[in-house]
Design an enzyme around this catalytic site. Structure first.
Site, mmCIF file in Angstrom:
data_model
loop_
_atom_site.group_PDB
_atom_site.id
_atom_site.type_symbol
_atom_site.label_atom_id
_atom_site.label_comp_id
_atom_site.label_asym_id
_atom_site.label_seq_id
_atom_site.Cartn_x
_atom_site.Cartn_y
_atom_site.Cartn_z
ATOM 1 N N TYR A 247 6.434 4.136 -5.498
ATOM 2 C CA TYR A 247 5.632 5.359 -5.395
ATOM 3 C C TYR A 247 6.464 6.605 -5.704
ATOM 4 C CZ TYR A 247 1.289 3.630 -3.208
ATOM 5 O OH TYR A 247 0.087 3.045 -2.947
ATOM 6 N N LYS B 283 8.970 -9.656 -2.404
ATOM 7 C CA LYS B 283 8.903 -10.466 -3.625
ATOM 8 C C LYS B 283 10.346 -10.732 -4.041
ATOM 9 C CE LYS B 283 6.636 -12.457 -7.014
ATOM 10 N NZ LYS B 283 5.791 -13.665 -6.810
ATOM 11 N N ASP C 278 2.561 -12.656 -2.847
ATOM 12 C CA ASP C 278 1.414 -13.406 -3.392
ATOM 13 C C ASP C 278 0.913 -14.414 -2.361
ATOM 14 O OD1 ASP C 278 3.842 -14.751 -3.730
ATOM 15 O OD2 ASP C 278 3.337 -15.598 -5.684
ATOM 16 N N ASP D 186 0.064 -1.146 0.670
ATOM 17 C CA ASP D 186 -1.173 -0.504 0.207
ATOM 18 C C ASP D 186 -2.213 -1.576 -0.113
ATOM 19 O OD1 ASP D 186 -2.876 1.577 -0.753
ATOM 20 O OD2 ASP D 186 -2.298 1.051 -2.806
ATOM 21 N N ASP E 77 -5.748 -2.947 2.414
ATOM 22 C CA ASP E 77 -7.157 -2.947 1.987
ATOM 23 C C ASP E 77 -7.739 -4.344 2.160
ATOM 24 O OD1 ASP E 77 -6.976 -0.274 1.131
ATOM 25 O OD2 ASP E 77 -8.173 -0.659 -0.664
HETATM 26 C C1 IPM Z 1 -3.693 4.739 1.034
HETATM 27 C C2 IPM Z 1 -4.168 5.290 -0.280
HETATM 28 C C3 IPM Z 1 -3.074 6.153 -0.891
HETATM 29 C C4 IPM Z 1 -1.856 5.279 -1.115
HETATM 30 C C5 IPM Z 1 -3.486 6.876 -2.177
HETATM 31 C C6 IPM Z 1 -4.691 7.767 -1.965
HETATM 32 C C7 IPM Z 1 -2.357 7.675 -2.775
HETATM 33 O O1 IPM Z 1 -4.568 4.260 -1.121
HETATM 34 O O2 IPM Z 1 -3.347 5.544 1.916
HETATM 35 O O3 IPM Z 1 -3.694 3.513 1.197
HETATM 36 O O4 IPM Z 1 -1.754 4.603 -2.143
HETATM 37 O O5 IPM Z 1 -0.982 5.273 -0.246
HETATM 38 MG MG MG Z 2 -4.640 2.365 -0.171
#
Ligand code: IPM
Ligand code: MG
Length: 347
Positions: free
Chosen positions: A136, A186, A218, A242, A246
């Site tokens: 990042y 990884k 993975d 990240d 999700d």
């Molecule tokens: C998160 C989001 C952010 C990230 C984005 C909006 C930059 O996806 O907080 O998970 O990638 O960290």
């Molecule tokens: Mg995110």
């Protein structure tokens, strides 16, 4: 009087932070609130996704309640002006490096998960994600190769101090839970990950009471849908965290349910739902405010030391869900504000 910086941001951000602020106000804890723009909203009002006045408020505040950033109208802006830079900038500027993302299935939401009930109901984990480094924040750019082809690049790196400090957060988090850390990397391909693994093993010597395992990312993605109940604390870097958070959120029913806290060395923290700005449903009152309300509970616990108030908020969300309150993402028909009402009634 503790000062809370309210940063609603874009898309559904303002709708969900409004509900979280209602809940905080109803607790009557003597908190002061001050609002400032971030993300695309800030770009269009102030010319920058993280304007100086917002950064100034963030520095003065005891805690930050953040909605979401992301606006399709910003997709063609130069990268440093894109809405997402607001959250990246706040994490970096305030040195908030430890992003805690708890994922568990709330009672009654078994049917909202796409996993089988017996698999989903075992989910109770915290993802400890590093957010000040990794690919990042490495050097990035676009260049032209010798052959005249366009090439994009982003450098991935971690130094040992960055890994050690997040590893400590991972082990400390596990200590007050089930004492299991699974470090995800990884290392079979990446040098960054090899250093990550080496340093995590070194730090683990100070935490003999915590069981440490390692998993390639993975495999971790696969295990999260196969048997998510095996995880207690997942310790990982910025990019893998990240993606896996999700995924974990959806296993636990809905991305609209997962809160997060981003902490640094001081008590100051940034609290935000893990979901994004959802431009497709913005302004329609459809968003689930629970993730932001639960983020406010984390704010009370981690930045203000108000454990009882935090418990009350979490209990109210649980009770509202048990009573059948559901927004559309959970298969119900309540609006954002009605879901807020249900939580307030339960408070
Ligand atoms: C998160 C989001 C952010 C990230 C984005 C909006 C930059 O996806 O907080 O998970 O990638 O960290
Ligand atoms: Mg995110």
């Amino acid at each position: 009087m503790p000062l809370i910086a309210v940063l609603p941001g874009d898309g559904i951000g303002p709708e969900v932070t409004t509900q979280a602020c209602r809940v905080l106000e109803a607790l009557d804890l003597g908190l002061a609130f001050e609002e400032a723009p971030v993300g695309g909203a800030a770009y269009f009002s102030d010319g920058h996704p993280l304007p100086e006045r917002t950064l100034d408020l963030a520095r003065r505040a005891d805690a930050l309640l953040f909605g979401a950033v992301g606006d399709p109208r910003g997709d063609n802006l130069e990268r440093h002006l894109r809405p997402e830079q607001a959250i990246l900038g706040l994490r970096k500027e305030l040195e908030l490096f430890a992003n805690l993302r708890p994922a568990r299935l709330f009672p009654g939401l078994e049917d909202a998960s796409t996993l089988k009930t017996e698999v989903a109901s075992a989910i109770d984990m915290v993802i400890v994600r590093e957010v000040n480094g990794d690919v990042y924040f490495g050097e990035k750019g676009m260049r032209t190769t010798a052959g005249g082809r366009r090439e994009g690049y982003d450098i991935m790196s971690y130094d040992e101090d960055e890994v050690a400090r997040i590893a400590r957060v991972g082990f400390e988090t596990a200590r007050v839970r089930n004492r299991k850390v699974c470090s995800v990397d990884k290392a079979n391909v990446l040098e960054t990950s090899q250093l990550w693994r080496d340093v995590v093993i070194e730090v683990a010597r100070d935490y003999a009471d915590v069981e440490l395992t390692h998993m390639y990312v993975d495999n971790a993605a696969m295990q999260l849908v196969r048997n998510p109940g095996q995880f207690d604390v997942i310790l990982t870097g910025n990019l893998f965290g990240d993606i896996l958070s999700d995924q974990a959120s959806m296993c636990a029913g809905s991305i609209g349910m997962l809160p997060s806290a981003t902490l640094g060395r001081s008590g100051k923290g940034l609290y935000e739902p893990i979901h994004g700005s959802a431009p497709d449903i913005a302004g329609q009152g459809k968003a689930n405010p629970c993730a932001t309300i639960l983020s406010a509970a984390m704010l009370l616990r981690y930045s203000l030391g108000m454990e009882d108030a935090a418990d009350r908020v979490e209990a109210a969300v649980t009770a509202a869900l048990v009573s059948g309150a559901r927004t559309a993402d959970l298969g119900g028909s309540l609006s954002t504000a009605e879901m807020g009402d249900a939580v307030l009634r339960a408070l």
